[in-house]
Design an enzyme around this catalytic site. Sequence first.
Site, PDB file in Angstrom:
ATOM      1  N   LYS A   9      -3.811 -34.800 -49.155  1.00  0.00           N
ATOM      2  CA  LYS A   9      -4.920 -34.739 -50.108  1.00  0.00           C
ATOM      3  C   LYS A   9      -4.420 -34.391 -51.502  1.00  0.00           C
ATOM      4  O   LYS A   9      -4.878 -34.956 -52.497  1.00  0.00           O
ATOM      5  CB  LYS A   9      -5.980 -33.729 -49.652  1.00  0.00           C
ATOM      6  N   LYS A  20      -8.628 -46.743 -39.250  1.00  0.00           N
ATOM      7  CA  LYS A  20      -9.798 -46.146 -38.603  1.00  0.00           C
ATOM      8  C   LYS A  20     -11.037 -46.232 -39.492  1.00  0.00           C
ATOM      9  O   LYS A  20     -10.939 -46.243 -40.716  1.00  0.00           O
ATOM     10  CB  LYS A  20      -9.514 -44.714 -38.159  1.00  0.00           C
ATOM     11  N   LYS A  74     -15.484 -43.515 -44.320  1.00  0.00           N
ATOM     12  CA  LYS A  74     -16.372 -43.821 -45.438  1.00  0.00           C
ATOM     13  C   LYS A  74     -15.606 -44.274 -46.670  1.00  0.00           C
ATOM     14  O   LYS A  74     -16.203 -44.814 -47.600  1.00  0.00           O
ATOM     15  CB  LYS A  74     -17.219 -42.607 -45.773  1.00  0.00           C
TER      16      LYS A  74
HETATM   17  P1  ADP Z   1     -13.800 -39.171 -42.114  1.00  0.00           P
HETATM   18  O1  ADP Z   1     -12.557 -39.537 -41.358  1.00  0.00           O
HETATM   19  O2  ADP Z   1     -14.753 -40.282 -42.272  1.00  0.00           O
HETATM   20  O3  ADP Z   1     -13.508 -38.411 -43.383  1.00  0.00           O
HETATM   21  P2  ADP Z   1     -14.108 -36.666 -40.878  1.00  0.00           P
HETATM   22  O4  ADP Z   1     -12.664 -36.534 -41.125  1.00  0.00           O
HETATM   23  O5  ADP Z   1     -15.051 -35.753 -41.581  1.00  0.00           O
HETATM   24  O6  ADP Z   1     -14.556 -38.145 -41.168  1.00  0.00           O
HETATM   25  O7  ADP Z   1     -14.330 -36.586 -39.349  1.00  0.00           O
HETATM   26  C1  ADP Z   1     -15.332 -35.872 -38.662  1.00  0.00           C
HETATM   27  C2  ADP Z   1     -15.082 -36.046 -37.175  1.00  0.00           C
HETATM   28  O8  ADP Z   1     -15.224 -37.415 -36.817  1.00  0.00           O
HETATM   29  C3  ADP Z   1     -13.666 -35.658 -36.756  1.00  0.00           C
HETATM   30  O9  ADP Z   1     -13.736 -35.024 -35.481  1.00  0.00           O
HETATM   31  C4  ADP Z   1     -12.943 -36.958 -36.654  1.00  0.00           C
HETATM   32  O10 ADP Z   1     -11.898 -36.921 -35.727  1.00  0.00           O
HETATM   33  C5  ADP Z   1     -14.053 -37.901 -36.203  1.00  0.00           C
HETATM   34  N1  ADP Z   1     -13.808 -39.258 -36.682  1.00  0.00           N
HETATM   35  C6  ADP Z   1     -13.798 -39.663 -37.983  1.00  0.00           C
HETATM   36  N2  ADP Z   1     -13.558 -40.979 -38.077  1.00  0.00           N
HETATM   37  C7  ADP Z   1     -13.402 -41.431 -36.811  1.00  0.00           C
HETATM   38  C8  ADP Z   1     -13.136 -42.724 -36.234  1.00  0.00           C
HETATM   39  N3  ADP Z   1     -12.983 -43.793 -36.987  1.00  0.00           N
HETATM   40  N4  ADP Z   1     -13.059 -42.830 -34.893  1.00  0.00           N
HETATM   41  C9  ADP Z   1     -13.224 -41.725 -34.113  1.00  0.00           C
HETATM   42  N5  ADP Z   1     -13.470 -40.506 -34.578  1.00  0.00           N
HETATM   43  C10 ADP Z   1     -13.561 -40.331 -35.908  1.00  0.00           C
HETATM   44 NA    NA Z   2     -10.981 -36.964 -42.730  1.00  0.00          NA
END
Ligand code: ADP
Ligand code: NA
Length: 328
Positions: free
Chosen positions: A114, A197, A200
């Site tokens: 980050k 993956k 957003k």
């Molecule tokens: P992002 O990756 O969109 O920033 P976060 O990191 O806030 O989302 O993730 C919140 C939760 O959702 C975590 O437990 C993360 O492992 C899960 N998660 C996020 N994206 C995915 C994905 N594409 N497939 C499966 N789990 C996910």
């Molecule tokens: Na994340």
Amino acid sequence: ERIRRVLSGIQPTAGSFHLGNYLGALRQWVRMQDDREAFYCVVDLHAITVEQDPKQLRENTRVSVAQLLALGIDPERSTLFVQSHVPEHAQLAWVLQCMTGMGEAGRMTQFKDKAARQAADHVSVGLYTYPMLMAADVLLYQADEVPVGEDQRQHLELTRDLAQRFNSRYGKTFRVPEAYIPKETAKIYDLQDPTSKMSKSVPSGVIELLEDPKRSAKKIRSAVTDTGREIVYDPEHKAGVSNLLSIYSALSGKPVETLVAEYDGKGYGDLKGDLAQVLVDFVTPVQERVRGYLDDKAELDKILRRGAERAREVAAPTLAKAYAKVGF
Ligand code: ADP
Ligand code: NA
């Protein structure tokens, strides 16, 4: 033997959670309520490690809570709360920051990633100490287990190290939590780029839970697939169609093999059309419930007040014990 206690948190996100959040994490939160004592929090303190608009943050937090409720988190069975409503999180985090080495914190790969993406003056100290706040989240509740994805593993290791360090310096105070890797978590990939993956940060290939279901259906129908025609599960060579099969399987409860057999001789268009419908049928009632919670401000406030009270019943005595040991 006491029922296993689990803690998990999620950041309030702008707009809505995405399908990857649900299938990769929140669905397991719902399941874990059946055989565990669960503490679930929307971590708004973590959110301000990057700049937030106050009005937006407050709104995002409420919409996040409404989504958790709509997806099946039951505030009667689980303790659902907002992190900033429980001051003990920040209070314990300070102690843990004072027990963490600069080098140790600097080795956190999520911080390094980050920080590398921003100018040094825009990287807050809070982003650096984020993992100690996460450790406080977990240790305050004496959690046995923390469900973690790959990206949080290192943070959980630090949490365990800090618990052990505190315990050996001051005497047994914190339970040392274990990583819990839930079965049947699906990793969901981007619909336009099935090698990365779903996230957003790539808006074209992400299904947002609160977007117009017609829009989601369209995204499924125009998902990238390979040039072949056969519906087989082969993530390495057929990432697009395999991703659709994983999503379909997770939403319908049918094993991937069953789906592959059902679609034998059919084309991608059939698969996409059916999956689009399955998705619409899933999100439509979720969205109705979200609206219901958001329309009843008093009820949502009540749920959160009760959640914070129950959280503090556990967090306050833990903090008091820890503070006494430190010499406060
Ligand atoms: P992002 O990756 O969109 O920033 P976060 O990191 O806030 O989302 O993730 C919140 C939760 O959702 C975590 O437990 C993360 O492992 C899960 N998660 C996020 N994206 C995915 C994905 N594409 N497939 C499966 N789990 C996910
Ligand atoms: Na994340």
